[in-house]
Scaffold this active site. Structure first.
Site, mmCIF file in Angstrom:
data_model
loop_
_atom_site.group_PDB
_atom_site.id
_atom_site.type_symbol
_atom_site.label_atom_id
_atom_site.label_comp_id
_atom_site.label_asym_id
_atom_site.label_seq_id
_atom_site.Cartn_x
_atom_site.Cartn_y
_atom_site.Cartn_z
ATOM 1 N N SER A 103 0.989 3.751 -1.935
ATOM 2 C CA SER A 103 2.171 4.370 -1.340
ATOM 3 C C SER A 103 2.639 5.567 -2.154
ATOM 4 C CB SER A 103 3.338 3.384 -1.318
ATOM 5 O OG SER A 103 3.004 2.253 -0.595
ATOM 6 N N HIS A 122 -3.157 5.305 4.449
ATOM 7 C CA HIS A 122 -1.862 4.662 4.214
ATOM 8 C C HIS A 122 -1.362 3.980 5.475
ATOM 9 C CE1 HIS A 122 2.597 5.067 2.888
ATOM 10 N NE2 HIS A 122 2.073 3.980 2.380
ATOM 11 N N GLU A 152 -1.278 7.214 7.835
ATOM 12 C CA GLU A 152 -1.366 8.552 7.247
ATOM 13 C C GLU A 152 -2.745 8.661 6.590
ATOM 14 O OE1 GLU A 152 3.041 9.964 5.824
ATOM 15 O OE2 GLU A 152 2.174 8.356 4.652
ATOM 16 N N ASN A 162 7.366 8.681 3.771
ATOM 17 C CA ASN A 162 8.312 8.308 2.713
ATOM 18 C C ASN A 162 9.088 9.512 2.191
ATOM 19 O OD1 ASN A 162 7.822 5.594 2.826
ATOM 20 N ND2 ASN A 162 6.241 5.617 1.246
HETATM 21 P P1 NAD Z 1 0.925 -7.519 -2.556
HETATM 22 O O1 NAD Z 1 1.555 -7.819 -3.861
HETATM 23 O O2 NAD Z 1 1.366 -8.282 -1.340
HETATM 24 O O3 NAD Z 1 -0.677 -7.728 -2.673
HETATM 25 C C1 NAD Z 1 -1.431 -7.173 -3.714
HETATM 26 C C2 NAD Z 1 -2.618 -8.090 -3.959
HETATM 27 O O4 NAD Z 1 -3.503 -7.431 -4.874
HETATM 28 C C3 NAD Z 1 -2.247 -9.437 -4.585
HETATM 29 O O5 NAD Z 1 -2.719 -10.494 -3.753
HETATM 30 C C4 NAD Z 1 -2.980 -9.416 -5.921
HETATM 31 O O6 NAD Z 1 -3.469 -10.701 -6.340
HETATM 32 C C5 NAD Z 1 -4.113 -8.449 -5.651
HETATM 33 N N1 NAD Z 1 -4.724 -7.893 -6.848
HETATM 34 C C6 NAD Z 1 -4.132 -7.488 -7.994
HETATM 35 N N2 NAD Z 1 -5.061 -7.061 -8.849
HETATM 36 C C7 NAD Z 1 -6.268 -7.179 -8.258
HETATM 37 C C8 NAD Z 1 -7.612 -6.903 -8.650
HETATM 38 N N3 NAD Z 1 -7.901 -6.430 -9.876
HETATM 39 N N4 NAD Z 1 -8.605 -7.157 -7.774
HETATM 40 C C9 NAD Z 1 -8.337 -7.678 -6.558
HETATM 41 N N5 NAD Z 1 -7.072 -7.944 -6.120
HETATM 42 C C10 NAD Z 1 -6.059 -7.710 -6.973
HETATM 43 O O7 NAD Z 1 1.082 -5.956 -2.352
HETATM 44 P P2 NAD Z 1 1.070 -5.125 -0.960
HETATM 45 O O8 NAD Z 1 2.463 -5.001 -0.467
HETATM 46 O O9 NAD Z 1 0.021 -5.686 -0.093
HETATM 47 O O10 NAD Z 1 0.646 -3.686 -1.481
HETATM 48 C C11 NAD Z 1 -0.710 -3.329 -1.716
HETATM 49 C C12 NAD Z 1 -0.840 -1.829 -1.755
HETATM 50 O O11 NAD Z 1 -0.402 -1.290 -0.520
HETATM 51 C C13 NAD Z 1 -0.013 -1.120 -2.831
HETATM 52 O O12 NAD Z 1 -0.736 -0.023 -3.317
HETATM 53 C C14 NAD Z 1 1.226 -0.664 -2.082
HETATM 54 O O13 NAD Z 1 1.833 0.467 -2.658
HETATM 55 C C15 NAD Z 1 0.611 -0.300 -0.739
HETATM 56 N N6 NAD Z 1 1.531 -0.302 0.418
HETATM 57 C C16 NAD Z 1 2.488 -1.275 0.531
HETATM 58 C C17 NAD Z 1 3.342 -1.248 1.648
HETATM 59 C C18 NAD Z 1 4.393 -2.314 1.812
HETATM 60 O O14 NAD Z 1 5.363 -2.088 2.565
HETATM 61 N N7 NAD Z 1 4.256 -3.470 1.200
HETATM 62 C C19 NAD Z 1 3.211 -0.254 2.621
HETATM 63 C C20 NAD Z 1 2.193 0.710 2.483
HETATM 64 C C21 NAD Z 1 1.362 0.674 1.371
#
Ligand code: NAD
Length: 282
Positions: free
Chosen positions: A119, A140, A152, A190
């Site tokens: 993000s 994204h 995106e 964003n």
């Molecule tokens: P989340 O915390 O729900 O999930 C992240 C996962 O990554 C966890 O299950 C964790 O165990 C895993 N992880 C951590 N280290 C790891 C590794 N070395 N190898 C494999 N897996 C690993 O987070 P999320 O909300 O799903 O966000 C994930 C990404 O998406 C981030 O970069 C975030 O910025 C982006 N994002 C989030 C949103 C949102 O609204 N939540 C929206 C768009 C983008």
């Protein structure tokens, strides 16, 4: 590009949503997380989401199992070696992502595209960590992935036209509408949305109107489906503050200064719906 198998790193909120939409579109998915419990939770979430769609008559009951069967959950990163396209959706942390990307780059087949769902981190900076920066792109998705229509597609300065086109086509194939964005802090959505939320926090802090009135104002006067403060509670005030801090730092421009009230609320733990208290109480 013929994408038959798609790899996902991270089975969290975003990873399992991406797995669901890709498997629903008929693509074989390998979803990898370091945490075995997260893999299981990810698959359980997809299963529960599909059940909800069946109840609403948006999915045939007979179609559920084939979708689930297309998702292979694993903790073994090596299982991504045969993927044509890999989406990194692990925790938002620069060092963590750099390490993951180096590992994927080493094992992914030549020609495979590597995308990140970050993000806030620069696509250009992340592209520089792999040996195939032309085949690196930002993809994204928005939360919740099965519901939100937008993707995106973000080009780092290294991203090739072919990589961009393949990513855009993939977004369409999984039922999303892509928009083309050049790499820049906050990308487009964003960059526009979160400063508006921040401004609403300034308006509240200055006592110009109550939270309900600010939200009604934007719903009725600007035709927004939800007011900015209610939306901040939904996104999480900590996430909103983190985005403002990225914009402020990366652009070095005072117009992105986080509202002191936003910071104060985050310090207090009033993070929004997830804390049962934010601009509203739940
Ligand atoms: P989340 O915390 O729900 O999930 C992240 C996962 O990554 C966890 O299950 C964790 O165990 C895993 N992880 C951590 N280290 C790891 C590794 N070395 N190898 C494999 N897996 C690993 O987070 P999320 O909300 O799903 O966000 C994930 C990404 O998406 C981030 O970069 C975030 O910025 C982006 N994002 C989030 C949103 C949102 O609204 N939540 C929206 C768009 C983008």
């Amino acid at each position: 590009m013929n994408i038959q198998t798609l790899g996902i790193i991270g089975a969290g909120q975003m990873g399992n949503g991406i797995a669901q939409v890709c498997a629903t579109a008929g693509i074989k998915v390998v979803m990898c997380d370091i945490n075995a419990a997260a893999v299981q939770r990810g698959i359980d979430t997809v299963s529960a989401n599909l059940d909800r769609l069946i109840k609403k008559d948006k999915l045939l009951a007979a179609d559920k199992q084939p979708i689930i069967d297309r998702i292979h959950g694993t903790t073994d990163l090596g299982a991504l070696a045969q993927s044509d396209f890999i989406v990194e959706a692990a925790t938002e942390n620069l060092e963590l992502k750099k390490n993951i990307l180096k590992d994927i780059d080493a094992l992914a087949k030549p020609g495979a595209i590597i995308a990140t769902n970050t993000s806030s981190i620069s696509i250009t900076r992340l592209a520089a960590t792999v040996s195939r920066p032309q085949q690196f792109v930002g993809m994204h998705f928005f939360n919740p992935v099965p519901v939100m229509a937008l993707v995106e597609v973000i080009r780092g300065i290294q991203t090739s036209d072919e990589t961009y086109a393949a990513t855009e086509a993939l977004a369409r194939r999984v039922g999303k509408t892509p928009i083309a964005v050049k790499n820049s802090p906050g990308f487009v959505v964003n960059r526009v949305l979160v400063p508006m939320i921040n401004e609403a926090a300034f308006v509240l802090q200055e006592g110009l109107a109550k939270a309900e009135e600010i939200d009604s104002g934007m719903q009725l006067g600007a035709n927004h489906p939800i007011g900015p403060l209610a939306l901040a509670d939904l996104i999480g005030l900590d996430t909103c503050l983190a985005v403002m801090e990225v914009l402020y730092r990366e652009f070095n421009d005072p117009k992105y200064r986080p509202a002191p009230l936003l910071r104060e609320m985050v310090d207090a733990g009033y993070l929004g719906r997830k804390a049962k208290r934010g601009f509203y109480t739940y």
